[in-house]
Design a protein around this motif. Structure first.
Motif, mmCIF file in Angstrom:
data_model
loop_
_atom_site.group_PDB
_atom_site.id
_atom_site.type_symbol
_atom_site.label_atom_id
_atom_site.label_comp_id
_atom_site.label_asym_id
_atom_site.label_seq_id
_atom_site.Cartn_x
_atom_site.Cartn_y
_atom_site.Cartn_z
ATOM 1 N N LYS A 52 1.051 -1.255 0.007
ATOM 2 C CA LYS A 52 -0.118 0.407 -0.139
ATOM 3 C C LYS A 52 0.838 1.382 -0.139
ATOM 4 C CE LYS A 52 -4.376 -1.895 1.589
ATOM 5 N NZ LYS A 52 -5.401 -1.763 2.312
ATOM 6 N N ILE A 55 2.397 1.571 -3.184
ATOM 7 C CA ILE A 55 1.518 2.485 -4.514
ATOM 8 C C ILE A 55 1.110 3.654 -4.369
ATOM 9 C CG2 ILE A 55 -0.899 0.980 -3.876
ATOM 10 C CD1 ILE A 55 -1.061 -0.131 -6.247
ATOM 11 N N LEU A 57 -1.121 4.343 -1.819
ATOM 12 C CA LEU A 57 -1.727 4.176 -0.760
ATOM 13 C C LEU A 57 -2.096 4.833 0.675
ATOM 14 C CD1 LEU A 57 -3.955 0.773 -2.070
ATOM 15 C CD2 LEU A 57 -4.831 3.480 -2.923
ATOM 16 N N ASN A 85 0.346 7.333 -11.693
ATOM 17 C CA ASN A 85 -1.463 6.219 -11.236
ATOM 18 C C ASN A 85 -0.885 5.549 -12.209
ATOM 19 O OD1 ASN A 85 -0.809 6.645 -8.727
ATOM 20 N ND2 ASN A 85 -3.419 7.231 -8.263
ATOM 21 N N ALA A 86 -1.391 5.726 -13.430
ATOM 22 C CA ALA A 86 -1.268 5.403 -14.854
ATOM 23 C C ALA A 86 0.196 3.867 -15.011
ATOM 24 C CB ALA A 86 -1.472 5.976 -15.959
ATOM 25 N N MET A 90 -3.129 -3.514 -10.873
ATOM 26 C CA MET A 90 -3.118 -3.990 -9.203
ATOM 27 C C MET A 90 -3.519 -5.039 -9.048
ATOM 28 S SD MET A 90 -2.164 -2.946 -5.527
ATOM 29 C CE MET A 90 -2.746 -3.893 -3.774
ATOM 30 N N PHE A 92 -6.039 -7.562 -6.589
ATOM 31 C CA PHE A 92 -6.293 -6.893 -5.222
ATOM 32 C C PHE A 92 -6.479 -8.520 -4.690
ATOM 33 C CE2 PHE A 92 -6.678 -2.770 -6.526
ATOM 34 C CZ PHE A 92 -6.691 -2.463 -4.769
ATOM 35 N N ALA A 96 -11.631 -7.122 -5.940
ATOM 36 C CA ALA A 96 -12.230 -6.174 -5.629
ATOM 37 C C ALA A 96 -12.886 -5.371 -7.351
ATOM 38 C CB ALA A 96 -11.527 -4.608 -5.098
ATOM 39 N N LEU A 97 -13.396 -6.297 -7.819
ATOM 40 C CA LEU A 97 -14.169 -5.975 -9.440
ATOM 41 C C LEU A 97 -15.506 -5.211 -8.851
ATOM 42 C CD1 LEU A 97 -14.016 -9.039 -10.954
ATOM 43 C CD2 LEU A 97 -13.137 -7.038 -11.272
ATOM 44 N N ARG A 110 -10.443 2.393 -16.666
ATOM 45 C CA ARG A 110 -9.149 2.566 -16.199
ATOM 46 C C ARG A 110 -9.041 3.756 -17.815
ATOM 47 N NH1 ARG A 110 -2.895 1.382 -15.163
ATOM 48 N NH2 ARG A 110 -3.372 2.838 -13.672
ATOM 49 N N ARG A 159 -7.959 -6.637 -15.717
ATOM 50 C CA ARG A 159 -8.121 -5.224 -15.416
ATOM 51 C C ARG A 159 -6.538 -4.627 -15.158
ATOM 52 N NH1 ARG A 159 -11.090 -3.055 -10.473
ATOM 53 N NH2 ARG A 159 -10.204 -3.827 -9.275
ATOM 54 N N ASP A 171 -1.014 -8.999 -4.993
ATOM 55 C CA ASP A 171 -1.251 -8.897 -3.467
ATOM 56 C C ASP A 171 -2.327 -10.165 -3.161
ATOM 57 O OD1 ASP A 171 -2.648 -8.781 -0.053
ATOM 58 O OD2 ASP A 171 -3.723 -7.219 -1.141
#
Lengths: 258, 257
Positions: A52, A55, A57, A85-86, A90, A92, A96-97, A110, A159, A171
């Motif tokens: 985190k 990245i 977060l 960020n582009a 990641m 998850f 995390a959809l 995105r 994604r 992750d």
């Protein structure tokens, strides 16, 4: 003699505490361009916090994060942050959809919302990305709730890679999957990372996954990296922490806190 | 812990929460008034917050208008002032009950839904995913809800005003023997445009509060399913209390005019 190459990603002296509990205690993790590093370690040892912070977060209490030599704490404007960020993708732990969107809209999120790609083109690219992870075009219009855990992970992987990121984070990519599906996901990760030629950082406590997707493995224990080396050397690390973890023994220097 | 320490700790906690809400509100407003906007999200929220709240707001208004008419008729009868009932019903509905009841219905229906949805997204890392997909969660999640609530609650209040007055009209003409045309004429002649406008301004502020509380508590939810449940409860309770507090402040300002 040529100058050493700038790491694609580097955590330098990163420290993070929650109240009295120090989770990361001066962690240094450089990752060379195009390499795949897997961070292993027991539950609650700071693996997720590391990713985190890497990245963006979560902000570290001390230390710095560099991406391609750039100190990320110096990124000020929203436009620079978006461009920064582009570079990331990641996958998850739970995929995390977005459950209010269809699978293709998730994969193309995105492209549509940040890159302003027309919806028709974004859909085509999403379907193509889905096919690369072994999902047929027929799932494109389904919602995440209609997919199995393994299929959700595949969609999450699609994604993560659809916009061709330079660094991908994974992750716990195989958590919650049966061994066969876990191996399929591992193969897909290796394939996609190789295809894109990107840098990868994964966290896991699944040793089969670590051996398969990592060029290197680092072990995090009590907020510090206690060992790092080639994935091929994990069984002859000579490190008591790594040996205990890899062999899943209750006895050893790692004490399970209850 | 001695009582002084307890009071001090509570005060600090309250100040910390107030500061945190203020910062969240500031970020939400900043995301609402500057591009990029997510039109599709906003349209979805207008439907969810505005259109789908019409039945509950309408039903609340009609029964409240009817009950208000009966109470004012009975109370007015104590000093032979039953005939002012249409005017008092209209004033009470437009200036006070229309916006407040619509906001309370929204606090129960919408604030809870916003907190639950955003809280579940937090619990399942969907908000983190937005970050990694180069999308600001304040623009994608918070701003559309704030804008939709601020725009639609005045419209819902206008509907509640109309239906509430109609509820009073029905009771007055069907059970209390009032003349229909006279009731309408008395109401129309008595109301000023400010009576209606002040209610609609209140509604816009209440809409902001309702959406803000839902989004704030959902966004900061922690602790899995239990945390989402807690966020939902806090959203509804805090939205309702803040609506009442804002109602008093706005009424004081409007009546001092």
């Amino acid at each position: 003699m040529s100058a050493p190459e700038t790491p694609m990603l580097e955590l330098r002296g990163v420290r993070k505490a929650f109240g009295d509990k120090v989770v990361l205690d001066g962690v240094d993790i450089p990752v060379a361009r195009g390499r795949s590093l897997v961070i292993i370690g027991g539950s609650g040892q700071g693996k997720s916090v590391t990713i985190k912070i890497a990245i963006g977060l979560m902000a570290p209490d001390a230390g710095q994060v560099f991406v391609d030599g750039q100190d990320t704490s110096q990124i000020r404007s929203a436009a620079d942050r978006a461009a920064h960020n582009a570079r990331f993708g990641m996958l998850f732990q739970g995929a995390a959809l977005f459950d209010s969107l269809t699978i293709w809209e998730n994969v193309a999120f995105r492209l549509i919302n940040a890159d302003k790609v027309p919806r028709k083109e974004a859909r085509e690219r999403a379907v193509e990305a889905l096919s690369r992870v072994g999902l047929p075009a027929s799932v494109a219009n389904l919602y995440p709730i209609e997919l199995s855990g393994g299929m959700q992970k595949r969609a999450g992987l699609a994604r993560a890679v659809v916009a061709a990121p330079q660094i991908i984070f994974f992750d716990e990519p195989t958590t919650g999957l049966d061994p066969i599906n876990a191996d399929v996901i591992n193969d897909l990760i290796v394939e996609q990372v190789k295809r894109l030629g990107c840098t990868a950082v994964s966290i896991t406590h699944d040793m089969a996954s670590a051996r398969k997707i990592g060029d290197e493995i680092a072990m995090l224990h009590k907020g510090r990296i206690v060992w790092r080396g080639p994935a091929a050397d994990i069984d002859r690390s000579g490190n008591a922490y790594v040996d205990q973890f890899v062999n899943g023994r209750a006895d050893g220097p790692i004490k399970v806190e209850v | 812990m001695n009582p002084v320490q307890a009071v001090g700790r509570s005060t600090l906690g309250l100040l910390r929460t107030a500061g945190s809400v203020a910062i969240f509100a500031g970020r939400g407003v900043a995301a609402s008034v500057s591009a990029p906007w997510f039109g599709g999200q906003m349209a979805r929220q207008v439907v969810a917050i505005g259109y789908l709240s019409l039945p509950v707001v309408g039903l609340t208004a009609v029964f409240t208008g009817a009950a208000l008419a009966l109470n004012i008729y009975t109370g007015g009868g104590r000093f032979n002032a039953e005939q002012i009932m249409p005017q008092i019903v209209a004033l009470g509905i437009t200036r006070e009950l229309g916006p407040v009841l619509a906001a309370l219905m929204l606090a129960g229906r919408v604030s809870a839904a916003i907190a639950a949805e955003i809280g579940a997204m937090r619990a399942t890392e969907q908000i983190d995913a937005l970050h990694t997909l180069s999308t600001d969660p304040f623009r994608y999640l918070v701003a559309p809800r704030l804008i939709a609530a601020v725009l639609t609650l005045p419209l819902l209040t206008a509907v509640a005003d109309t239906i509430g007055v109609a509820g009073g009209f029905l009771v007055a003409t069907q059970t209390l023997g009032f003349s229909g045309p006279l009731y309408v004429q008395n109401t129309w002649n008595f109301l000023t445009s400010w009576d209606i406008q002040s209610g609609l301004i209140k509604a816009a502020v209440f809409g902001f509060i309702v959406a803000l509380m839902g989004a704030y508590h959902g966004y900061n939810a922690s602790g899995g399913a239990r945390g989402v449940g807690r966020a939902t409860t806090h959203a509804v309770v805090s939205a309702a209390i803040l609506v009442f507090a804002a109602d008093y402040i706005l009424t004081s300002l409007f009546t001092a005019k």
